[in-house]
Design a protein around this motif. Structure first.
Motif, mmCIF file in Angstrom:
data_model
loop_
_atom_site.group_PDB
_atom_site.id
_atom_site.type_symbol
_atom_site.label_atom_id
_atom_site.label_comp_id
_atom_site.label_asym_id
_atom_site.label_seq_id
_atom_site.Cartn_x
_atom_site.Cartn_y
_atom_site.Cartn_z
ATOM 1 N N ASN A 68 105.646 -42.124 53.138
ATOM 2 C CA ASN A 68 106.929 -41.472 53.436
ATOM 3 C C ASN A 68 106.637 -40.309 54.363
ATOM 4 N N LEU A 69 106.206 -40.648 55.562
ATOM 5 C CA LEU A 69 105.690 -39.650 56.497
ATOM 6 C C LEU A 69 106.780 -38.714 57.007
ATOM 7 N N ASP A 70 108.031 -39.203 57.113
ATOM 8 C CA ASP A 70 109.119 -38.348 57.586
ATOM 9 C C ASP A 70 109.288 -37.136 56.677
ATOM 10 N N PHE A 71 109.266 -37.378 55.361
ATOM 11 C CA PHE A 71 109.392 -36.277 54.409
ATOM 12 C C PHE A 71 108.216 -35.316 54.553
ATOM 13 N N THR A 72 107.014 -35.865 54.563
ATOM 14 C CA THR A 72 105.803 -35.039 54.594
ATOM 15 C C THR A 72 105.758 -34.147 55.832
ATOM 16 N N THR A 73 106.095 -34.695 56.979
ATOM 17 C CA THR A 73 106.043 -33.903 58.211
ATOM 18 C C THR A 73 107.150 -32.850 58.248
ATOM 19 N N GLU A 74 108.340 -33.175 57.738
ATOM 20 C CA GLU A 74 109.431 -32.192 57.722
ATOM 21 C C GLU A 74 109.080 -31.004 56.831
ATOM 22 N N ILE A 75 108.486 -31.275 55.669
ATOM 23 C CA ILE A 75 108.082 -30.190 54.778
ATOM 24 C C ILE A 75 106.971 -29.360 55.423
ATOM 25 N N CYS A 76 106.050 -30.018 56.107
ATOM 26 C CA CYS A 76 104.984 -29.284 56.803
ATOM 27 C C CYS A 76 105.565 -28.337 57.846
ATOM 28 N N ARG A 77 106.521 -28.807 58.633
ATOM 29 C CA ARG A 77 107.119 -27.959 59.664
ATOM 30 C C ARG A 77 107.804 -26.747 59.049
ATOM 31 N N LYS A 78 108.537 -26.981 57.969
ATOM 32 C CA LYS A 78 109.218 -25.865 57.317
ATOM 33 C C LYS A 78 108.206 -24.882 56.717
ATOM 34 N N ALA A 79 107.125 -25.394 56.140
ATOM 35 C CA ALA A 79 106.087 -24.525 55.585
ATOM 36 C C ALA A 79 105.484 -23.641 56.678
ATOM 37 N N ILE A 80 105.279 -24.207 57.854
ATOM 38 C CA ILE A 80 104.759 -23.430 58.984
ATOM 39 C C ILE A 80 105.766 -22.355 59.393
ATOM 40 N N ASP A 81 107.043 -22.724 59.457
ATOM 41 C CA ASP A 81 108.088 -21.755 59.808
ATOM 42 C C ASP A 81 108.108 -20.578 58.838
ATOM 43 N N LEU A 82 107.826 -20.867 57.571
ATOM 44 C CA LEU A 82 107.873 -19.834 56.537
ATOM 45 C C LEU A 82 106.545 -19.084 56.404
ATOM 46 N N GLY A 83 105.545 -19.490 57.153
ATOM 47 C CA GLY A 83 104.245 -18.821 57.105
ATOM 48 C C GLY A 83 103.474 -19.093 55.826
ATOM 49 N N LEU A 84 103.628 -20.296 55.260
ATOM 50 C CA LEU A 84 102.987 -20.625 53.996
ATOM 51 C C LEU A 84 101.595 -21.220 54.209
ATOM 52 N N VAL A 85 100.858 -21.351 53.114
ATOM 53 C CA VAL A 85 99.487 -21.850 53.141
ATOM 54 C C VAL A 85 99.462 -23.267 52.582
ATOM 55 N N PHE A 86 98.714 -24.152 53.215
ATOM 56 C CA PHE A 86 98.587 -25.523 52.724
ATOM 57 C C PHE A 86 97.398 -25.667 51.776
ATOM 58 N N ASP A 87 97.589 -26.491 50.766
ATOM 59 C CA ASP A 87 96.505 -26.866 49.877
ATOM 60 C C ASP A 87 96.002 -28.241 50.324
ATOM 61 N N ARG A 88 96.209 -29.284 49.527
ATOM 62 C CA ARG A 88 95.725 -30.625 49.870
ATOM 63 C C ARG A 88 96.875 -31.598 50.094
ATOM 64 N N ILE A 89 96.589 -32.608 50.888
ATOM 65 C CA ILE A 89 97.390 -33.819 50.893
ATOM 66 C C ILE A 89 96.488 -34.917 50.341
ATOM 67 N N MET A 90 96.876 -35.501 49.205
ATOM 68 C CA MET A 90 96.062 -36.521 48.562
ATOM 69 C C MET A 90 96.376 -37.897 49.157
ATOM 70 N N THR A 91 95.346 -38.705 49.331
ATOM 71 C CA THR A 91 95.523 -40.026 49.928
ATOM 72 C C THR A 91 94.419 -40.958 49.472
ATOM 73 N N ASN A 92 94.712 -42.279 49.511
ATOM 74 C CA ASN A 92 93.659 -43.247 49.205
ATOM 75 C C ASN A 92 92.901 -43.662 50.461
ATOM 76 N N GLY A 93 93.381 -43.258 51.631
ATOM 77 C CA GLY A 93 92.649 -43.470 52.875
ATOM 78 C C GLY A 93 92.674 -44.878 53.438
ATOM 79 N N VAL A 94 93.361 -45.812 52.755
ATOM 80 C CA VAL A 94 93.355 -47.202 53.259
ATOM 81 C C VAL A 94 94.774 -47.750 53.416
#
Length: 325
Positions: A68-94
């Motif tokens: 669900n990349l649309d959600f993930t990228t939209e939240i990332c953009r808003k987090a950047i706008d708010l000056g927040l810090v990122f932790d992890r994005i968990m993935t199975n890599g495949v």
């Protein structure tokens, strides 16, 4: 006087963009439902929390967040706008099909501003092909221009930890060769397989590996057959987060018991103040963060409400106690 924990003090929001996943791992407790949290509601919650929590962190889990990349990228953009810090994005890599697909989706996350760690779940349970995992990690290194942007988080098969650890180290060695790293330093426990390892290249870049004991979902007759109790930390390691499930429900932790309704403290439509009020009135939140799960377990044993024995998995015990309070 009984010791008391520090209480529930959220420091992070972890979003689950979807509970769907391209894998069906036998150790996974997440129910795969075709639900997605509202982007608008999630952004409103993020803004509200940013106004109430100092140094708020943002992370992503699942399911598989890249589905669900649309959600993930939209939240990332808003987090950047708010000056927040990122932790992890968990993935199975495949989750990717072609090299172009991988590059495009990693680029979307990078362009959205994500600069946290990429937490890669890699172990026997996920059953990934080492070559494809190497392709994923190399793709991350290329897009993020950082040889340390990925960290591996791995679960030990508790039914045969020594064999599982030996097999895992063989896979790590193959991964080291495919990635062009020069050596592996292992600090894995020889009996349990838990611990850490580091892959290092000649320039000093490191790929960290963390191995954890397998958790088990208990049945009505919970088995307390460990050699020692877990160390009481009042859920400070797995907790102090707003975990936003894909259906919008919010739990106060990222342990697998966060699937239990007894831990829900509201939904993504609620305000920060409402979530905190609900948390303050939730019996399980008080038990986990203030009274202490270990203390409660020993009290239940004394009252013969819990069998004799010891449990080294606080999340398993939490799951079992949910609904019994």
């Amino acid at each position: 006087m009984k010791n008391q924990g520090p209480g529930f003090n959220p420091e992070e929001i972890i979003f689950c963009p979807t509970s769907l996943c391209n894998l069906k791992c036998p150790h996974c407790f997440v129910e795969q439902k075709n639900s997605k949290p509202s982007i608008e509601d999630s952004i409103a919650l993020l803004e509200d929390c940013a106004n109430n929590i100092d140094l708020l962190k943002v992370g992503f889990s699942g399911g598989e967040p890249f589905l669900n990349l649309d959600f993930t990228t939209e939240i990332c953009r808003k987090a950047i706008d708010l000056g927040l810090v990122f932790d992890r994005i968990m993935t199975n890599g495949v989750w990717w099909n072609t090299a172009e697909d991988l590059k495009n989706k990693l680029s979307a996350i990078y362009d959205a501003g994500f600069d946290g760690k990429i937490g890669l779940s890699f172990d026997k349970f996920h059953g990934q092909n080492v070559e494809k995992i190497a392709g994923f990690i190399n793709g991350c290194h290329e897009i993020f221009n950082d040889r340390s942007c990925v960290e591996i988080l791995s679960v030990v098969d508790s039914s045969s930890p020594k064999k599982d650890t030996d097999d895992f180290l063989l896979s790590l060695n193959e991964l080291k060769e495919r990635l062009g790293f020069s050596k592996i330093t292992s600090r894995l426990d020889k009996k349990t397989g838990a611990g850490s390892a580091i892959l290092m290249d000649k320039e000093g870049s490191e790929l960290s590996v963390f191995r954890f004991a397998q958790s088990f979902m208990p049945d009505e007759k919970i088995q307390l057959n460990d050699r020692k109790w877990f160390a009481e930390d009042y859920c400070q390691y797995t907790g102090n987060v707003f975990y936003v499930h894909s259906d919008g429900n919010i739990a106060p932790c990222c342990g697998f018991a966060n699937e239990k309704k007894e831990l829900f403290i509201g939904t993504v439509k609620d305000t920060f103040d409402t979530l905190m009020k609900n948390a303050s009135e939730n019996k399980m939140v008080f038990l986990c963060y203030t009274e202490g799960l270990l203390q409660k377990a020993k009290e239940m044993q004394k009252a013969k409400l819990l069998p004799k024995g010891k449990c080294n998995d606080m999340c398993s015990l939490c799951w079992w106690i949910c609904g019994k309070e």
